[in-house]
Every structure is written in structure tokens, then in C-alpha cells.
Design a protein around this motif. Structure first.
Motif, PDB file in Angstrom:
ATOM      1  N   MET A   1       0.858  -1.240  -0.162  1.00  0.00           N
ATOM      2  CA  MET A   1       0.117   0.048   0.048  1.00  0.00           C
ATOM      3  C   MET A   1       0.859   1.170   0.076  1.00  0.00           C
ATOM      4  O   MET A   1       0.386   2.257  -0.756  1.00  0.00           O
ATOM      5  CB  MET A   1      -0.871  -0.272   1.263  1.00  0.00           C
ATOM      6  CG  MET A   1      -1.892   1.128   1.435  1.00  0.00           C
ATOM      7  SD  MET A   1      -3.138   1.090   2.729  1.00  0.00           S
ATOM      8  CE  MET A   1      -2.238   0.312   3.999  1.00  0.00           C
ATOM      9  N   LYS A   2       1.936   1.338   0.774  1.00  0.00           N
ATOM     10  CA  LYS A   2       2.767   2.369   0.557  1.00  0.00           C
ATOM     11  C   LYS A   2       3.672   2.448  -0.587  1.00  0.00           C
ATOM     12  O   LYS A   2       3.683   3.688  -0.857  1.00  0.00           O
ATOM     13  CB  LYS A   2       3.891   2.170   2.049  1.00  0.00           C
ATOM     14  CG  LYS A   2       4.458   3.411   2.169  1.00  0.00           C
ATOM     15  CD  LYS A   2       5.369   3.304   3.436  1.00  0.00           C
ATOM     16  CE  LYS A   2       6.440   4.616   3.165  1.00  0.00           C
ATOM     17  NZ  LYS A   2       6.656   5.229   4.551  1.00  0.00           N
ATOM     18  N   ARG A   3       4.079   1.508  -1.053  1.00  0.00           N
ATOM     19  CA  ARG A   3       4.702   1.509  -2.371  1.00  0.00           C
ATOM     20  C   ARG A   3       3.923   2.247  -3.339  1.00  0.00           C
ATOM     21  O   ARG A   3       4.160   2.897  -4.153  1.00  0.00           O
ATOM     22  CB  ARG A   3       5.034   0.364  -2.767  1.00  0.00           C
ATOM     23  CG  ARG A   3       6.500  -0.092  -2.231  1.00  0.00           C
ATOM     24  CD  ARG A   3       7.213  -1.259  -2.603  1.00  0.00           C
ATOM     25  NE  ARG A   3       6.343  -2.499  -2.028  1.00  0.00           N
ATOM     26  CZ  ARG A   3       6.188  -3.926  -2.356  1.00  0.00           C
ATOM     27  NH1 ARG A   3       6.893  -4.099  -3.406  1.00  0.00           N
ATOM     28  NH2 ARG A   3       5.669  -4.641  -1.628  1.00  0.00           N
ATOM     29  N   ILE A   8       2.318   7.058  -7.057  1.00  0.00           N
ATOM     30  CA  ILE A   8       1.368   8.018  -7.633  1.00  0.00           C
ATOM     31  C   ILE A   8       1.175   9.402  -6.886  1.00  0.00           C
ATOM     32  O   ILE A   8       0.602  10.267  -7.474  1.00  0.00           O
ATOM     33  CB  ILE A   8      -0.278   7.609  -7.581  1.00  0.00           C
ATOM     34  CG1 ILE A   8      -0.662   7.060  -6.205  1.00  0.00           C
ATOM     35  CG2 ILE A   8      -0.125   6.308  -8.504  1.00  0.00           C
ATOM     36  CD1 ILE A   8      -2.159   6.797  -6.200  1.00  0.00           C
ATOM     37  N   ALA A   9       2.110   9.513  -6.117  1.00  0.00           N
ATOM     38  CA  ALA A   9       1.922  10.949  -5.199  1.00  0.00           C
ATOM     39  C   ALA A   9       3.236  11.490  -5.431  1.00  0.00           C
ATOM     40  O   ALA A   9       4.414  10.861  -5.779  1.00  0.00           O
ATOM     41  CB  ALA A   9       1.734  10.791  -3.690  1.00  0.00           C
ATOM     42  N   GLU A  14       2.227  14.204   0.439  1.00  0.00           N
ATOM     43  CA  GLU A  14       0.903  13.657  -0.170  1.00  0.00           C
ATOM     44  C   GLU A  14       0.590  12.098  -0.293  1.00  0.00           C
ATOM     45  O   GLU A  14      -0.480  11.966  -0.388  1.00  0.00           O
ATOM     46  CB  GLU A  14       1.116  14.249  -1.738  1.00  0.00           C
ATOM     47  CG  GLU A  14       1.095  15.742  -2.033  1.00  0.00           C
ATOM     48  CD  GLU A  14       1.504  16.137  -3.466  1.00  0.00           C
ATOM     49  OE1 GLU A  14       1.626  15.011  -4.089  1.00  0.00           O
ATOM     50  OE2 GLU A  14       1.243  17.290  -3.669  1.00  0.00           O
ATOM     51  N   GLU A  15       1.674  11.652  -0.191  1.00  0.00           N
ATOM     52  CA  GLU A  15       1.531  10.080  -0.038  1.00  0.00           C
ATOM     53  C   GLU A  15       1.035   9.652   1.200  1.00  0.00           C
ATOM     54  O   GLU A  15       0.144   8.708   1.347  1.00  0.00           O
ATOM     55  CB  GLU A  15       3.079   9.564  -0.093  1.00  0.00           C
ATOM     56  CG  GLU A  15       3.066   7.918   0.289  1.00  0.00           C
ATOM     57  CD  GLU A  15       4.359   7.519   0.531  1.00  0.00           C
ATOM     58  OE1 GLU A  15       4.644   6.271   1.054  1.00  0.00           O
ATOM     59  OE2 GLU A  15       5.374   8.190   0.364  1.00  0.00           O
ATOM     60  N   PHE A  45      -7.126  -0.029  -3.337  1.00  0.00           N
ATOM     61  CA  PHE A  45      -6.148   0.413  -4.334  1.00  0.00           C
ATOM     62  C   PHE A  45      -7.161   1.128  -5.316  1.00  0.00           C
ATOM     63  O   PHE A  45      -6.803   2.233  -5.799  1.00  0.00           O
ATOM     64  CB  PHE A  45      -5.651  -0.516  -5.269  1.00  0.00           C
ATOM     65  CG  PHE A  45      -4.708  -1.165  -4.408  1.00  0.00           C
ATOM     66  CD1 PHE A  45      -3.466  -0.680  -3.618  1.00  0.00           C
ATOM     67  CD2 PHE A  45      -4.163  -2.455  -3.960  1.00  0.00           C
ATOM     68  CE1 PHE A  45      -2.543  -0.842  -2.831  1.00  0.00           C
ATOM     69  CE2 PHE A  45      -3.461  -3.135  -3.077  1.00  0.00           C
ATOM     70  CZ  PHE A  45      -2.297  -2.306  -2.711  1.00  0.00           C
ATOM     71  N   LYS A  46      -8.282   1.011  -5.633  1.00  0.00           N
ATOM     72  CA  LYS A  46      -9.100   1.656  -6.586  1.00  0.00           C
ATOM     73  C   LYS A  46      -9.523   3.014  -5.814  1.00  0.00           C
ATOM     74  O   LYS A  46      -9.604   3.984  -6.492  1.00  0.00           O
ATOM     75  CB  LYS A  46     -10.444   0.866  -6.798  1.00  0.00           C
ATOM     76  CG  LYS A  46     -11.305   1.519  -7.833  1.00  0.00           C
ATOM     77  CD  LYS A  46     -12.687   0.802  -8.097  1.00  0.00           C
ATOM     78  CE  LYS A  46     -12.459  -0.616  -8.946  1.00  0.00           C
ATOM     79  NZ  LYS A  46     -13.581  -0.936  -9.535  1.00  0.00           N
TER      80      LYS A  46
END
Length: 56
Positions: A1-3, A8-9, A14-15, A45-46
Motif C-alpha cells: 500500500m505504501k509503495r 502516484i504521489a 501527499e503520500e 487500491f481503486k
């Protein structure tokens, strides 16, 4: 999830915001708790993709 959120941030802050808003939406949605684990991950994830954040 962190990766995924890191991919995308733009920035570390922002992450963190992206992950936090995703978790917040998951906790507010009652149907997520009844889903099997693999569907929960896909749902999460969506949601993270849809959160309005600045992207790379």
C-alpha cells in the motif's frame, strides 16, 4: 500500500494524505468489512486511485 501511494504521489506528505484518506473511506464504508481480503485490497487500491491528489 505504501509503495503504491508513493508511486502516484509527488511528495512524502501527499503520500501520507493519500493513504490516510483511503483508510478513512474504508472505515466509513460498512460493506468493505464483509468483503474477502483479496477484494478489500482491490477496493482499497481503486479508492486510492480516485482520491483527488496531485500525481507525478
Amino acid at each position: 500500500m505504501k509503495r503504491f501511494s508513493n508511486a502516484i504521489a509527488r511528495h512524502e506528505q501527499e503520500e501520507a494524505d493519500l493513504r490516510q484518506s483511503g483508510v478513512e473511506k474504508a472505515l466509513n464504508n460498512r460493506t468493505v468489512k464483509s468483503l474477502p481480503v483479496y477484494k478489500r485490497r482491490a477496493w482499497f487500491f481503486k479508492v486510492m486511485k480516485r482520491v483527488p491528489a496531485r500525481r507525478k
